[in-house]
Structures are given as structure tokens and as C-alpha cells.
Design a protein around this motif. Structure first.
Motif, PDB file in Angstrom:
ATOM      1  N   GLN A   1      -8.310 -61.239  -0.342  1.00  0.00           N
ATOM      2  CA  GLN A   1      -9.537 -61.846  -0.878  1.00  0.00           C
ATOM      3  C   GLN A   1     -10.564 -62.278   0.260  1.00  0.00           C
ATOM      4  N   VAL A   2     -11.696 -62.540   0.023  1.00  0.00           N
ATOM      5  CA  VAL A   2     -12.767 -62.822   0.964  1.00  0.00           C
ATOM      6  C   VAL A   2     -12.410 -64.504   1.555  1.00  0.00           C
TER       7      VAL A   2
ATOM      8  N   PHE B   1     -14.176 -60.749   5.347  1.00  0.00           N
ATOM      9  CA  PHE B   1     -13.294 -60.040   4.659  1.00  0.00           C
ATOM     10  C   PHE B   1     -12.835 -58.843   5.491  1.00  0.00           C
TER      11      PHE B   1
ATOM     12  N   SER C   1      -7.836 -63.443   5.197  1.00  0.00           N
ATOM     13  CA  SER C   1      -8.411 -62.148   4.544  1.00  0.00           C
ATOM     14  C   SER C   1      -7.465 -61.170   4.419  1.00  0.00           C
TER      15      SER C   1
ATOM     16  N   ARG D   1     -18.166 -66.507   6.006  1.00  0.00           N
ATOM     17  CA  ARG D   1     -16.804 -66.056   5.564  1.00  0.00           C
ATOM     18  C   ARG D   1     -16.660 -64.696   5.887  1.00  0.00           C
TER      19      ARG D   1
END
Ligand code: NAI
Length: 347
Positions: free
Chosen positions: A343-344, A209, A338, A207
Motif C-alpha cells: 500500500q501507499v 510507494f 510500503s 508519502r
């Protein structure tokens, strides 16, 4: 790009260059005058002044306004694509289908689906080389750092901090360029993303960010871009990467990368020194700064093209694969998502 060269041949590789803009000119000059085992036999651009440059300054014999016409030319073995990023995937596919080897500038495409289309067509042409221009992999300092990491010299690498920072361009070239470049992370940080995967041993990204700001170029807001961007990426197994990209450095171009391991760390490109001359006078101690990416990576651009030519001639295989390029785009897309959403983003 992961390929098995079918045969070695002594004849020079006959190359057609496509796109003669900011970087295409540099590649064309290197191919015309400074790369062994190559003949720059054709050039293509929709812009008359660029075609004239190829004809007049480089002496390229066959000049095309239309890419399809270049692909029909049986005297062209390989194409070098230095065109807007939004064209890369389709132009790479067309070249492979026409039986040409392909060098395409980074990033391979602005979305994963387009990258995967290229991968599928490349798999149908395993005897053709398809290489994406992640030039830093050919820089002697980055190669030395990667070899040290791979040899275990800093223990287990777990963190990469990497930045691509360009000198501010008051003319705003990149503001005009932004709509086709994919934004600051796809355009600049994609190099750092590829380096992070390479240095960390190609872990799977989980993920991302991102955040950013516009310091000097409000025109970027129109396409959701920023002129300074920060991103964090988490990888499976605990490794992490932090990226910083800037278009607004006051002093010059400054690319640097730190890789931190359990038994040491390496830093590539600590500052923006142009050369090894340090001046001391009444104002202090300092040195001239690098103007831009090309000045910093001139040797790497040359080595990159030598590697492409050698791969096409069946003389070497490439460690840099099309799958690496797909993963770089996959991570770049998540980071950009992102930035826009706040948001992540899952990768
Ligand atoms: P640019 O806008 O200066 O040049 C683009 C060129 O493509 C122009 O010559 C234009 O006439 C030509 N072109 C446009 N449409 C075309 C078409 N349909 N067929 C053939 N030619 C066409 O852009 P720049 O800065 O030279 O960037 C080109 C590519 O190189 C981009 O993908 C960029 O990401 C990449 N790049 C890579 C760098 C690196 O560090 N490896 C650094 C700078 C750019």
C-alpha cells in the motif's frame, strides 16, 4: 551533528575505530595511514581475527573486545562506528555520554524513535560532533551537481531519479547481513534518499510507494527483503523522487543520479566505468567496470573522514546534520512499510 565547534586545537584527533568488517577495515586503514591530523589509537571488535588485524597490520596500540572499555579510555577523543546498523543508535548515545565525538556509518538507525533518541542526547552535548556517513555528499561529482542546483543553473529542481546497484555476490554476504541492515531500501537507497533531499532543497516528504522482486536470492524472503526494489516518494510542493536499488547487477557497481529542473538536468555517474580507458577490438567497444561501492567512492570516503576530523578539531562546520539523517530514516521506513504492505505509506 549540527554543532558549534568549541575550539580549534593543533593536536591530532585521537580516534578509536569500532567494527572492522567489510567497511570498517577500509576506514581503519585510511585513519591509520592516509588521513591528516589523526592518530588511530584504539580499535574495538568482538572478533579476535579483527583485533589481530588492527594490532598486527595497522599497529593500533590499544585493542578492546568490549565497546564500553574503549569508551572509558581517556586517550580517545572520537569514535568511528562501523558496526551493524541495529547497534548505531545506542552506540552513538553511549559515545556522546562518554564525551567522545562520533562518526557513525549510515543509516543512523532503523526507526525514527531511535534516531530521535540520538538527536536528544546530541542536543545535550553541543560541543561534540555527531556525523552520519552519507558518503556521497563528499564525492566531487555530487558536490559539483549540488552546487549547480543550489546556484539555480537548472532552474527549479523537481525530480530526482537515483539508483544504487551492486554487482551480484553469489556468496550472498548481504543475505546474511539483511536481518540487521533494515532491508534493501534502508541499506542501499538511504544514500539516494539523502541525495534527493539534498538536491531538492530538503522538502518535506509526504508519502511513498514501493515494490520489489527477488531475482536471484530466495533467502531474502525470510526477512521480507528483496534483491531489486523500486520506490516513488512524493514531497510537499510537487517534487518527486524515484529510487532503484539492486543487489544483482551482472556487470559491476553502478550508482547514478539524475536531477531534473525546469531549465535543465544533471546526471551524475552515467555508467559503471572503472577508469577512462576505452578498449576497442573485434568484440566491440567497452571499458572495465567498477567492482563495488568502495571503488566508486574511495575519494569520497577519504574526504568524508577529513571533514569529520576537521569538524572535531573545530576547523569547519558540517552541512550534513543529524536531522538530515533522521529524515532519511523516516523516508526509508515508509518505503519499507510500503514494500511489505503493498500500500501507499504516509511518511
Ligand atoms: P560487517 O558485518 O562486515 O562489519 C560489522 C563489524 O562490526 C564487524 O567487524 C563486527 O565484528 C563488528 N561488531 C559487531 N558487533 C559489535 C559490537 N557489539 N561492538 C563492536 N563491534 C561489533 O558490516 P559492514 O558491511 O562493514 O557494515 C557496517 C556498517 O557500515 C553498516 O551500518 C552499513 O550500513 C555501513 N556501510 C556503509 C557503506 C557506505 O556506503 N557508507 C557501505 C557499506 C556498509
Amino acid at each position: 551533528m549540527s554543532h558549534s565547534p568549541s575550539s580549534s586545537c593543533a593536536a591530532p584527533l585521537r580516534v578509536g575505530i569500532v567494527g572492522l568488517g567489510r567497511l570498517g577495515r577500509r576506514h581503519a586503514e585510511a585513519l591509520a595511514f592516509a588521513t591528516r591530523h589523526v592518530q588511530l589509537v584504539a580499535a574495538c571488535s568482538p572478533v579476535e581475527s579483527e583485533r589481530e588485524f588492527a594490532r598486527g597490520e595497522l599497529g593500533v596500540p590499544r585493542i578492546h573486545a568490549d565497546y564500553e572499555a574503549l569508551l572509558q579510555d581517556p586517550e580517545v577523543d572520537a569514535v568511528v562506528l562501523v558496526t551493524p546498523t541495529s547497534l548505531h543508535a545506542d552506540q552513538t548515545i553511549a559515545a556522546l555520554r562518554a564525551g567522545k565525538h562520533v562518526f557513525v556509518e549510515k543509516p543512523l538507525a532503523l526507526n525514527v524513535e531511535d534516531c530521535e533518541r540520538v538527536l536528544a542526547v546530541a542536543a545535550e552535548h553541543p560541543d561534540r560532533v555527531a556525523m552520519v556517513g552519507f558518503v556521497r555528499r563528499f564525492d566531487p561529482s555530487y558536490q559539483s551537481a549540488q552546487a549547480s542546483v543550489a546556484a539555480g543553473e537548472i532552474g527549479r529542481p523537481f525530480l530526482v531519479r537515483s539508483q544504487t546497484c551492486d554487482r551480484n555476490d553469489p556468496d550472498g554476504f548481504f543475505v546474511r547481513f539483511a536481518p540487521t541492515s533494515g532491508g534493501i531500501f534502508m541499506d542501499c537507497s538511504v544514500h539516494d534518499i539523502d541525495l534527493a533531499r539534498w538536491l531538492l532543497g530538503r522538502p518535506k516528504a509526504l508519502r511513498a510507494f514501493a515494490s520489489g522482486t527477488i531475482a536471484l536470492h530466495p533467502g531474502l524472503a525470510e526477512c521480507g527483503d528483496v534483491d531489486n526494489g523500486l520506490a516513488i516518494v512524493e514531497f510537499e510542493g510537487g517534487a518527486r523522487a524515484v529510487f532503484y536499488a539492486s543487489r544483482t547487477m551482472a556487470h559491476g557497481h553502478e550508482t547514478s543520479t539524475e536531477v531534473i529542473g525546469t531549465e535543465g538536468k544533471l546526471l551524475v555517474g552515467e555508467h559503471a566505468a572503472r577508469d577512462r580507458v576505452v578498449r576497442s577490438d573485434a568484440r566491440g567497444v567497452g571499458h572495465a567496470v567498477l567492482a563495488d561501492f568502495h571503488e566508486r567512492f574511495e575519494a569520497a570516503f577519504s574526504r568524508e573522514m577529513i571533514a569529520f576530523v576537521a569538524a572535531c578539531r573545530g576547523e569547519q562546520t558540517l552541512d550534513l546534520t543529524l536531522s538530515d539523517a533522521v529524515e532519511a530514516t523516516r523516508i526509508g521506513v515508509a518505503i519499507t512499510r510500503s514494500l511489505i504492505s503493498g500500500q501507499v505509506a504516509p511518511v
